[in-house]
Enzyme design. Structure first.
Site, PDB file in Angstrom:
ATOM      1  N   LEU A  37      61.183-110.178 147.842  1.00 28.53           N
ATOM      2  CA  LEU A  37      60.840-110.178 146.422  1.00 28.53           C
ATOM      3  C   LEU A  37      59.560-109.375 146.172  1.00 28.53           C
ATOM      4  O   LEU A  37      58.539-109.915 145.735  1.00 28.53           O
ATOM      5  CB  LEU A  37      60.723-111.601 145.859  1.00 28.53           C
ATOM      6  N   THR A  38      59.633-108.096 146.491  1.00 24.79           N
ATOM      7  CA  THR A  38      58.552-107.185 146.130  1.00 24.79           C
ATOM      8  C   THR A  38      58.652-106.936 144.626  1.00 24.79           C
ATOM      9  O   THR A  38      59.497-107.539 143.940  1.00 24.79           O
ATOM     10  CB  THR A  38      58.708-105.834 146.863  1.00 24.79           C
ATOM     11  N   GLU A  86      61.782-100.103 150.966  1.00 20.80           N
ATOM     12  CA  GLU A  86      60.988 -99.466 149.920  1.00 20.80           C
ATOM     13  C   GLU A  86      61.789 -98.234 149.535  1.00 20.80           C
ATOM     14  O   GLU A  86      62.182 -97.451 150.405  1.00 20.80           O
ATOM     15  CB  GLU A  86      59.602 -99.082 150.449  1.00 20.80           C
ATOM     16  N   SER A  87      62.063 -98.049 148.226  1.00 16.98           N
ATOM     17  CA  SER A  87      63.100 -97.089 147.851  1.00 16.98           C
ATOM     18  C   SER A  87      62.658 -95.980 146.897  1.00 16.98           C
ATOM     19  O   SER A  87      63.462 -95.134 146.543  1.00 16.98           O
ATOM     20  CB  SER A  87      64.268 -97.850 147.210  1.00 16.98           C
ATOM     21  N   THR A 132      70.654 -93.232 152.648  1.00 19.16           N
ATOM     22  CA  THR A 132      70.614 -92.326 151.495  1.00 19.16           C
ATOM     23  C   THR A 132      70.962 -90.892 151.898  1.00 19.16           C
ATOM     24  O   THR A 132      70.781 -90.512 153.055  1.00 19.16           O
ATOM     25  CB  THR A 132      69.179 -92.346 150.895  1.00 19.16           C
ATOM     26  N   ASP A 133      71.428 -90.108 150.936  1.00 16.64           N
ATOM     27  CA  ASP A 133      71.692 -88.683 151.206  1.00 16.64           C
ATOM     28  C   ASP A 133      70.387 -87.901 151.387  1.00 16.64           C
ATOM     29  O   ASP A 133      70.401 -86.770 151.854  1.00 16.64           O
ATOM     30  CB  ASP A 133      72.541 -88.062 150.088  1.00 16.64           C
ATOM     31  N   GLU A 134      69.249 -88.540 151.009  1.00 15.40           N
ATOM     32  CA  GLU A 134      67.976 -87.804 151.070  1.00 15.40           C
ATOM     33  C   GLU A 134      67.567 -87.487 152.512  1.00 15.40           C
ATOM     34  O   GLU A 134      66.713 -86.622 152.736  1.00 15.40           O
ATOM     35  CB  GLU A 134      66.881 -88.573 150.321  1.00 15.40           C
ATOM     36  N   TYR A 157      59.616 -91.237 152.063  1.00 14.94           N
ATOM     37  CA  TYR A 157      60.763 -92.149 151.901  1.00 14.94           C
ATOM     38  C   TYR A 157      61.930 -91.703 152.764  1.00 14.94           C
ATOM     39  O   TYR A 157      62.451 -92.469 153.577  1.00 14.94           O
ATOM     40  CB  TYR A 157      61.186 -92.218 150.422  1.00 14.94           C
ATOM     41  N   SER A 158      62.344 -90.436 152.605  1.00 16.33           N
ATOM     42  CA  SER A 158      63.545 -89.995 153.334  1.00 16.33           C
ATOM     43  C   SER A 158      63.281 -89.932 154.838  1.00 16.33           C
ATOM     44  O   SER A 158      64.176 -90.204 155.642  1.00 16.33           O
ATOM     45  CB  SER A 158      64.067 -88.667 152.787  1.00 16.33           C
ATOM     46  N   ALA A 159      62.019 -89.632 155.223  1.00 15.88           N
ATOM     47  CA  ALA A 159      61.696 -89.621 156.660  1.00 15.88           C
ATOM     48  C   ALA A 159      61.812 -91.025 157.246  1.00 15.88           C
ATOM     49  O   ALA A 159      62.310 -91.213 158.361  1.00 15.88           O
ATOM     50  CB  ALA A 159      60.294 -89.067 156.876  1.00 15.88           C
ATOM     51  N   LYS A 161      63.732 -93.456 156.073  1.00 20.25           N
ATOM     52  CA  LYS A 161      65.169 -93.817 156.110  1.00 20.25           C
ATOM     53  C   LYS A 161      65.866 -93.082 157.257  1.00 20.25           C
ATOM     54  O   LYS A 161      66.713 -93.650 157.953  1.00 20.25           O
ATOM     55  CB  LYS A 161      65.854 -93.487 154.774  1.00 20.25           C
ATOM     56  N   ASN A 186      72.377 -90.602 144.527  1.00 22.48           N
ATOM     57  CA  ASN A 186      71.618 -91.394 143.544  1.00 22.48           C
ATOM     58  C   ASN A 186      72.507 -92.359 142.776  1.00 22.48           C
ATOM     59  O   ASN A 186      73.526 -91.958 142.215  1.00 22.48           O
ATOM     60  CB  ASN A 186      70.957 -90.463 142.516  1.00 22.48           C
TER      61      ASN A 186
HETATM   62  P1  NAD Z   1      65.364-101.518 145.255  1.00 23.91           P
HETATM   63  O1  NAD Z   1      63.976-100.993 145.444  1.00 23.91           O
HETATM   64  O2  NAD Z   1      65.860-101.788 143.876  1.00 23.91           O
HETATM   65  O3  NAD Z   1      65.525-102.898 146.066  1.00 23.91           O
HETATM   66  C1  NAD Z   1      65.008-103.083 147.351  1.00 23.91           C
HETATM   67  C2  NAD Z   1      65.010-104.573 147.667  1.00 23.91           C
HETATM   68  O4  NAD Z   1      64.465-104.744 148.991  1.00 23.91           O
HETATM   69  C3  NAD Z   1      64.140-105.402 146.712  1.00 23.91           C
HETATM   70  O5  NAD Z   1      64.839-106.565 146.324  1.00 23.91           O
HETATM   71  C4  NAD Z   1      62.916-105.749 147.562  1.00 23.91           C
HETATM   72  O6  NAD Z   1      62.318-106.992 147.198  1.00 23.91           O
HETATM   73  C5  NAD Z   1      63.522-105.793 148.958  1.00 23.91           C
HETATM   74  N1  NAD Z   1      62.492-105.560 149.997  1.00 23.91           N
HETATM   75  C6  NAD Z   1      61.575-104.555 150.031  1.00 23.91           C
HETATM   76  N2  NAD Z   1      60.792-104.699 151.119  1.00 23.91           N
HETATM   77  C7  NAD Z   1      61.238-105.794 151.787  1.00 23.91           C
HETATM   78  C8  NAD Z   1      60.847-106.458 152.993  1.00 23.91           C
HETATM   79  N3  NAD Z   1      59.807-106.019 153.719  1.00 23.91           N
HETATM   80  N4  NAD Z   1      61.550-107.546 153.401  1.00 23.91           N
HETATM   81  C9  NAD Z   1      62.598-107.999 152.669  1.00 23.91           C
HETATM   82  N5  NAD Z   1      63.002-107.435 151.514  1.00 23.91           N
HETATM   83  C10 NAD Z   1      62.332-106.341 151.078  1.00 23.91           C
HETATM   84  O7  NAD Z   1      66.291-100.510 146.045  1.00 23.91           O
HETATM   85  P2  NAD Z   1      67.786-100.035 145.730  1.00 23.91           P
HETATM   86  O8  NAD Z   1      67.737 -98.874 144.840  1.00 23.91           O
HETATM   87  O9  NAD Z   1      68.609-101.218 145.368  1.00 23.91           O
HETATM   88  O10 NAD Z   1      68.205 -99.518 147.183  1.00 23.91           O
HETATM   89  C11 NAD Z   1      68.779-100.406 148.144  1.00 23.91           C
HETATM   90  C12 NAD Z   1      69.091 -99.639 149.411  1.00 23.91           C
HETATM   91  O11 NAD Z   1      69.985 -98.566 149.130  1.00 23.91           O
HETATM   92  C13 NAD Z   1      67.863 -99.007 150.074  1.00 23.91           C
HETATM   93  O12 NAD Z   1      68.002 -99.142 151.474  1.00 23.91           O
HETATM   94  C14 NAD Z   1      67.934 -97.553 149.653  1.00 23.91           C
HETATM   95  O13 NAD Z   1      67.343 -96.715 150.624  1.00 23.91           O
HETATM   96  C15 NAD Z   1      69.445 -97.345 149.583  1.00 23.91           C
HETATM   97  N6  NAD Z   1      69.888 -96.307 148.636  1.00 23.91           N
HETATM   98  C16 NAD Z   1      69.465 -96.329 147.348  1.00 23.91           C
HETATM   99  C17 NAD Z   1      69.938 -95.353 146.466  1.00 23.91           C
HETATM  100  C18 NAD Z   1      69.519 -95.357 145.002  1.00 23.91           C
HETATM  101  O14 NAD Z   1      69.866 -94.416 144.278  1.00 23.91           O
HETATM  102  N7  NAD Z   1      68.836 -96.363 144.503  1.00 23.91           N
HETATM  103  C19 NAD Z   1      70.816 -94.371 146.909  1.00 23.91           C
HETATM  104  C20 NAD Z   1      71.228 -94.378 148.246  1.00 23.91           C
HETATM  105  C21 NAD Z   1      70.754 -95.370 149.097  1.00 23.91           C
HETATM  106  P1  TYD Z   2      64.407 -90.794 140.999  1.00 28.45           P
HETATM  107  O1  TYD Z   2      65.125 -91.691 140.050  1.00 28.45           O
HETATM  108  O2  TYD Z   2      62.982 -91.127 141.358  1.00 28.45           O
HETATM  109  O3  TYD Z   2      65.312 -90.633 142.297  1.00 28.45           O
HETATM  110  P2  TYD Z   2      65.149 -89.643 143.588  1.00 28.45           P
HETATM  111  O4  TYD Z   2      63.814 -89.015 143.565  1.00 28.45           O
HETATM  112  O5  TYD Z   2      65.319 -90.596 144.727  1.00 28.45           O
HETATM  113  O6  TYD Z   2      66.273 -88.644 143.469  1.00 28.45           O
HETATM  114  O7  TYD Z   2      64.399 -89.341 140.369  1.00 28.45           O
HETATM  115  C1  TYD Z   2      65.592 -88.652 140.074  1.00 28.45           C
HETATM  116  C2  TYD Z   2      65.227 -87.243 139.662  1.00 28.45           C
HETATM  117  O8  TYD Z   2      64.497 -87.288 138.430  1.00 28.45           O
HETATM  118  C3  TYD Z   2      64.309 -86.544 140.657  1.00 28.45           C
HETATM  119  O9  TYD Z   2      64.662 -85.163 140.691  1.00 28.45           O
HETATM  120  C4  TYD Z   2      62.919 -86.709 140.063  1.00 28.45           C
HETATM  121  C5  TYD Z   2      63.202 -86.713 138.564  1.00 28.45           C
HETATM  122  N1  TYD Z   2      62.292 -87.525 137.726  1.00 28.45           N
HETATM  123  C6  TYD Z   2      61.737 -86.982 136.571  1.00 28.45           C
HETATM  124  O10 TYD Z   2      61.957 -85.799 136.229  1.00 28.45           O
HETATM  125  N2  TYD Z   2      60.937 -87.771 135.791  1.00 28.45           N
HETATM  126  C7  TYD Z   2      60.656 -89.069 136.125  1.00 28.45           C
HETATM  127  O11 TYD Z   2      59.884 -89.744 135.389  1.00 28.45           O
HETATM  128  C8  TYD Z   2      61.246 -89.615 137.309  1.00 28.45           C
HETATM  129  C9  TYD Z   2      60.978 -91.053 137.720  1.00 28.45           C
HETATM  130  C10 TYD Z   2      62.073 -88.816 138.081  1.00 28.45           C
END
Ligand code: NAD
Ligand code: TYD
Length: 351
Positions: A37-38, A86-87, A132-134, A157-159, A161, A186
Site C-alpha cells: 500500500l504505497t 514501483e511503476s 513491461t515492453d519498456e 524504471y525499465s532497467a 524491470k 501501456n
Molecule cells: P501501480 O503503481 O498502479 O501499482 C503497483 C502496486 O504495487 C501498488 O498497489 C503498490 O502499493 C504495490 N507495491 C509497490 N511497492 C511494493 C512493495 N515493496 N511491496 C509490496 N507491494 C508494493 O502499477 P501498475 O500500473 O498497476 O503496474 C503493475 C505491474 O504491471 C508492474 O509490475 C508494472 O511494471 C507492470 N506494467 C504496467 C504497465 C502500465 O501501463 N501501467 C504496463 C506494462 C506492465
Molecule cells: P506515462 O503514463 O508516464 O507512461 P510511460 O512513460 O510508462 O509510457 O506516460 C505516457 C506518455 O505520455 C509518455 O510518452 C510521457 C507522456 N506524458 C506527458 O506528455 N505528459 C504527462 O504529464 C505525463 C505524465 C506523461
C-alpha cells in the site's frame, strides 16, 4: 481444482483488475493479495470483492525478506502472479533507489521463497512475472518489439524491470522454478493513479487546468485497455508454457498529442462543453530526460498460440475510462488527498 494463489501489488491499478477477475471467476481458488500500500496501492479499488470468502489481503512489503518467507509458509502457494512494483518512469528519474529495492530485491525475495516452497515438487506450480515492453528500449519509426528483441532499457524504471525479468529467467533455467513472463504495452482504464498521462489529463481537463504535454507530444505509445491485460494474464497463467515469454499489446499506436486531442473531444462531449474548449488547455512542457520515442508490440505469439485478442476500440475504451473517472469523483478526490490510507485503517483494523 483448488489452488492458493499469491497476487502481489493487487491494490494497484492493473493488480486490482487481476484480483477481481480471479476472485469472481475462480471461486475454487484462494486469492491472496499482498501489497505494501504505497501511494499507488488503494484497497478501495477492491471494495466490491473484499468480503468474498476466497479473497485475503496481507499488507506486505516484498523488500522485507522475512515477511515474504512468513507469507509463503503461511499459505503454501501453488502459484504467484507478481505485479508489485514501483511503476512510474518520472518517479524513477527523481528517486531511482526505490525502484531497485522493490523491483529487483523484491522479486528476488519472491523467487527465493518460491524456491524454498517448491524445490522438491515443482510440478503444477508457477511463478508468473508481469513485466513491461519498456525493457526493450525505444523504437524508431519502423518495427515492433517481439519476444526475441534484445533488452535495451533506457530509464531506471525499465532497467529495474529488465533486471527482474533476467532474474526470473535465471531462476527458471538454473533452479528449475516453473516460470513465465509477459511484457505488456501501456495500460489505461479505471483505477489508474492520476499521475499517469490519461487519468492526469482527464483530471486536469475536468478542472480546467493545463494539460502538460512533454516535448512536442510526438512520442508514441501502444495503448491497451486494462481488462484486456487482465484477460491475457488469466490466459497465460493457465495455459502459458514453462520458460516462455509472451508480448501483450493493443496494436494501437498513438502519438501523445493525438491521444490528448481525442481525449479533449470526448471530455468536451461528456462535460457539455463547446467543441475545442478542452484543447485550449494543452500546454507543451519541458521533455522528460531520455524520453523513449516509440513503443509498439507484436503480440502475434499470444494471439496465435493462446487465442488472445484485445476487445474495445480505443475510442470506446477511452470513453469508458472517462465515464468511470467522471462517475467516481469521490475515488479521485480520496486518492489525491491521501484519504485511502484512512480507509485502510478503518476497513482492516483488527484483522
Ligand atoms: P501501480 O503503481 O498502479 O501499482 C503497483 C502496486 O504495487 C501498488 O498497489 C503498490 O502499493 C504495490 N507495491 C509497490 N511497492 C511494493 C512493495 N515493496 N511491496 C509490496 N507491494 C508494493 O502499477 P501498475 O500500473 O498497476 O503496474 C503493475 C505491474 O504491471 C508492474 O509490475 C508494472 O511494471 C507492470 N506494467 C504496467 C504497465 C502500465 O501501463 N501501467 C504496463 C506494462 C506492465
Ligand atoms: P506515462 O503514463 O508516464 O507512461 P510511460 O512513460 O510508462 O509510457 O506516460 C505516457 C506518455 O505520455 C509518455 O510518452 C510521457 C507522456 N506524458 C506527458 O506528455 N505528459 C504527462 O504529464 C505525463 C505524465 C506523461
Amino acid at each position: 481444482m483448488k489452488k492458493t494463489i499469491l497476487i502481489t501489488g493487487g491494490a494497484g491499478f492493473i493488480g486490482s483488475h487481476v484480483v477481481r477477475r480471479f476472485v469472481n471467476k475462480y471461486p475454487e481458488y484462494l486469492v491472496v493479495n499482498a501489497d505494501k500500500l504505497t501511494y499507488a496501492g488503494n484497497l478501495e479499488n477492491l471494495a466490491d470483492i473484499d468480503k468474498k470468502e476466497n479473497y485475503a489481503f496481507e499488507k506486505t512489503d516484498i523488500v522485507d525478506k522475512q515477511s515474504v518467507f512468513d507469507l509463503f509458509r503461511k499459505y503454501n502457494f501453488d502459484g504467484v502472479i507478481h505485479l508489485a512494483a514501483e511503476s512510474h518512469v518520472d518517479r524513477s528519474i527523481t528517486s531511482p533507489d526505490e525502484f531497485v529495492f522493490t523491483n529487483i530485491i523484491g522479486t528476488v525475495n519472491l523467487l527465493n521463497a518460491s524456491l524454498e516452497l517448491w524445490k522438491n515438487a515443482p510440478e503444477g506450480k508457477l511463478f508468473y512475472h508481469i513485466s513491461t515492453d519498456e525493457v526493450f528500449g525505444s523504437l524508431g519509426a519502423e518495427g515492433y518489439f517481439t519476444e526475441v528483441t534484445a533488452y535495451d532499457p533506457k530509464s531506471p524504471y525499465s532497467a529495474s524491470k529488465a533486471s527482474s525479468d533476467h532474474l526470473v529467467r535465471a531462476y527458471n533455467h538454473t533452479f528449475g522454478i516453473p516460470a513465465v513472463i509477459s511484457n505488456c504495452s501501456n495500460n489505461y482504464g479505471p483505477n489508474q493513479f492520476p499521475e499517469k498521462l490519461i487519468p492526469l489529463a482527464i483530471n486536469n481537463i475536468k478542472n480546467s487546468k493545463p494539460i502538460p504535454v512533454y516535448g512536442k507530444g510526438e512520442n508514441i505509445r501502444d495503448w491497451l485497455y486494462v481488462e484486456d491485460h487482465a484477460s491475457a494474464i488469466d490466459l497465460i497463467f493457465h495455459r502459458g508454457n514453462n520458460g516462455e515469454t509472451y508480448n501483450i499489446g493493443g496494436n494501437n499506436e498513438w502519438k501523445n498529442i493525438d491521444l490528448i486531442i481525442l481525449l479533449c473531444k470526448i471530455m468536451d462531449t461528456k462535460l457539455g462543453r463547446q467543441d475545442g474548449t478542452s484543447e485550449r488547455l494543452i500546454t507543451y512542457v519541458k521533455d522528460r530526460p531520455g524520453h523513449d520515442a516509440r513503443y509498439a508490440i507484436d503480440s502475434s505469439k499470444l494471439q496465435g498460440e493462446l487465442g488472445w485478442s484485445p476487445i474495445p476500440e480505443f475510442a470506446v475504451g477511452l470513453e469508458k475510462t472517462v465515464e468511470w473517472y467522471l462517475a467516481n469523483t469521490g475515488w479521485l478526490e480520496r486518492v489525491l488527498s491521501g484519504d485511502y490510507g484512512r480507509y485502510y485503517e478503518k476497513m482492516y483494523a483488527g484483522r
